[in-house]
Design an enzyme around this catalytic site. Structure first.
Site: not given
Length: 668
Positions: A111, A113, A115, A222, A309, A403, A406, A421, A427
């Site tokens: 079948e 696919k 979207d 389906y 895919k 970081c 922070c 971090c 943070c």
């Protein structure tokens, strides 16, 4: 002809014309004639409200308002599909299936696919009862009123349909309708929609069904789901659904072997752009329903289906800058900020760079012309640099050392790809991220509280941990930006209601690294309380089913932290569930405790799902394949030959469904 008979005749006529137009694409009357009949029916229904029918074609125009979409538990879980990107992947998948089934010849249903937005529609006695979005697979939103406005979805079936079943598919927006909608927006100076899929998904959550009715949505179906359905194969199911009045794409094909599957893939890889809607691959399903049941499911996907895919689209664009995001666990993710470019139906402005190793490997630099791809991932990624266009003054990218939020020096543990971090409790993005995780649907499901509101609460110094949520007062939140009186009530009410959430979901909500939904359920079931889990040793943790050293160490580290323990004590004091209320709310007995049982074959008295539930209700674990750990097999007719051979080799007892029934009943 009496009034009721006249009304029913018009309804049947209009439903048939909708079917001819929207499903078969072969209208038999003009739009004008259809409108005249519809108006006649509307007038009759207005004069005779006693003959109201919630599935009347006059209600296809919508008009109902839904303020809050009710969350509905799926009777049958909606799984996601495993993805493959090469024919070798499909051959490996076939080999795995044949190993379980015993090298029997396999047929496949191929079948396209689609979207779109996944939907599950329940029919009872031939009438549309409810439509629910996929959600998290376990529960979704009731969007029945909006789905009824989609003319391709039948509200009344024809033929020999079952008394009760679900049918699944995709709500899509064809290219022509999408382009028309965008043209209308452009003409009035509004921003056009980004892509058909997101627009279709967003349409299902519009509060006014009359607005949904104006959108040219379509529905491609389906998959039939239910007990004792009159089908032996996936392909037969598609044909049956088509005969009952559903719009089932005719491109599907029955393949006698994997070579015919590859022919189907090759054809549609070239011709997919001729379709009126988006498709990004092919779904291959083992055709025989009995074989599907034998193969069963992994934690996330059916073993009997695989999505292939198509190769992702690529574009090139300029890399303008690199920014760094901090996740709730402290993980640093570099993000490429790009010159906007059209890719696979969307405008792409950002792409993931994954980690420092990826930047080093591709030698990505600001100002480079880069190739961007959107494959199986939602977030586009950079796959290469066009070195021929690199500016002469380009500078090598130096990964950050501190970081960005922070300024704490970053750490990178041996064997891990990401920098972290370590300022776990100071943070801001980590603090906000943990609270946002705590409130999600799969965790505490706090209605009235979203991610943006959490950030607002933190910015206004009202919360710094999820325990602080339970001390919020209405007068503190009602003054916040975009927070009306009713919204504040809903927020406080949602927080209080979260105290009813079961312990396994609370454990997941705490945000212990590597403890996802499944692991949280296993730990909750094994330890039964937060105190027992907090006091467990490394040696004890790794004996729990599917708990490895990495997860066990993470659990220990979490409970060694004094702030975590303090937050847990506060949550306890506020009444959050920190233990299972019972060993198991559905537990009938513990006769099967410690036993792993495999179900195989076709049964007369029970469905496979009923047998599996009975195993779990009596303390046992359902196994997907036979191994030395299998306690016994419940076998029906046509037990898989590979499972039979394996059971005999390992001398594992094989019992019938009657034997199992007696075993359970005699020990209640």
């Amino acid at each position: 002809m009496d009034v009721l008979q006249k009304i029913q005749t018009l309804r049947d006529e209009l439903n048939l014309h909708n079917y001819n137009y929207y499903v078969l694409d072969t209208p038999t009357i003009s739009d004008y004639e259809f409108d005249i009949k519809l108006k006649e029916l509307q007038e009759l229904e207005a004069k005779h409200p006693e003959f109201f029918d919630e599935n009347s074609p006059t209600l296809r125009v919508g008009g109902s308002i839904t303020k809050n979409f009710e969350t509905v538990q799926h009777e049958y879980r909606m799984y996601s599909l495993d993805n493959s990107y090469s024919k070798e992947d499909l051959l490996d998948w076939e080999a795995r299936a044949q190993k379980i089934l015993g090298n029997v010849p396999l047929e496949y249903t191929c079948e396209l696919k689609y979207d779109g937005a996944s939907i599950s529609i329940l029919y009872e006695n031939g009438r549309l009862k409810r439509a629910v979005t996929r959600g998290d697979g376990f529960q979704g939103d009731d969007v029945t009123n909006n789905v009824k406005t989609i003319k391709a979805v039948p509200v009344k079936l024809k033929g020999d349909f079952p008394e009760k079943f679900e049918i699944r598919g995709e709500i899509i927006l064809p290219f022509a309708g999408f382009e028309k909608m965008n043209q209308e927006l452009i003409e009035i100076g509004e921003t056009p929609y980004s892509n058909p899929r997101n627009t279709a998904s967003g349409s299902l959550k519009l509060q006014d069904s009359a607005e949904v009715a104006k959108r040219p949505l379509d529905c491609l179906l389906y998959s039939l789901i239910g007990n004792n359905l009159p089908i032996q194969s996936q392909f037969e199911g598609l044909e049956k659904a088509r005969n009952w009045g559903f719009k089932v794409p005719t491109q599907s094909k029955l393949a006698k072997n994997i070579d015919e599957v590859f022919e189907f893939i090759n054809y549609w890889d070239k011709h997919r752009h001729e379709l009126p809607y988006e498709t990004d691959g092919v779904v291959v399903k083992i055709n025989n329903i009995h074989q599907q049941e034998e193969l069963g499911y992994t934690a996330k996907s059916p073993r009997w289906a695989m999505a292939y895919k198509f190769k992702a689209e690529q574009v090139s664009t300029q890399l303008n800058s690199i920014s760094y995001q901090v996740g709730r666990t402290g993980s640093i993710t570099p993000v490429a900020n790009l010159e906007p470019v059209q890719l696979a139906g969307t405008i792409v402005k950002r792409a993931s760079l994954h980690n420092a190793d990826q930047i080093e490997k591709l030698d990505i630099r600001i100002g480079d012309e880069v190739f961007v791809e959107k494959g199986g991932e939602i977030i586009p990624k950079i796959i290469a640099v066009d070195l021929s266009k690199r500016p002469e003054n380009s500078q090598k990218t130096i990964y950050i050392t501190h970081c960005p939020e922070c300024a704490t020096e970053l750490e990178r543990k041996e064997g891990e790809a990401n920098h972290y971090c370590p300022n776990f409790y100071g943070c801001p993005p980590q603090i906000i991220g943990r609270i946002q995780h705590y409130i999600t649907r799969k965790a505490m499901d706090i209605e009235g509280l979203g991610g943006e509101t959490v950030a607002l609460l933190y910015t206004n110094k009202l919360v710094t941990s999820y325990a602080d949520l339970y001390e919020l007062k209405k007068d503190q939140v009602v003054v916040l930006e975009r927070m009306a009186d009713k919204s504040a009530d809903n927020l406080i009410s949602g927080i209080q209601k979260s105290k009813e959430i079961s312990f396994d979901r609370v454990l997941y909500a705490l945000g212990i690294r590597y403890v996802g939904e499944t692991v949280a359920k296993k730990l909750a079931k094994h330890y039964k309380s937060i105190d027992a889990l907090a006091n467990a040793s490394l040696e004890e943790l790794v004996t729990v089913d599917e708990i490895g050293i990495k997860i066990a160490q993470s659990v220990l580290e979490f409970f060694e932290n004094q702030e975590n323990r303090s937050n847990i004590e506060r949550l306890k004091a506020h009444g959050v569930q920190m233990e299972l209320l019972q060993i198991d709310a559905t537990l009938v007995s513990s006769i099967l405790e410690g036993k792993t049982i495999v179900v195989s074959g076709v049964f007369e008295k029970f469905s496979r799902d009923e047998l599996k539930k009975a195993i779990e209700d009596n303390g046992g674990k359902v196994g997907s394949s036979i191994s030395a750990k299998t306690s016994f097999v419940i076998a029906g007719d046509n037990m898989g030959p590979a499972k039979l051979e394996k059971a005999n080799q390992l001398k594992i007892p094989i019992i019938s469904e009657t034997d199992f029934e007696e075993m359970i009943n005699n020990n209640k």
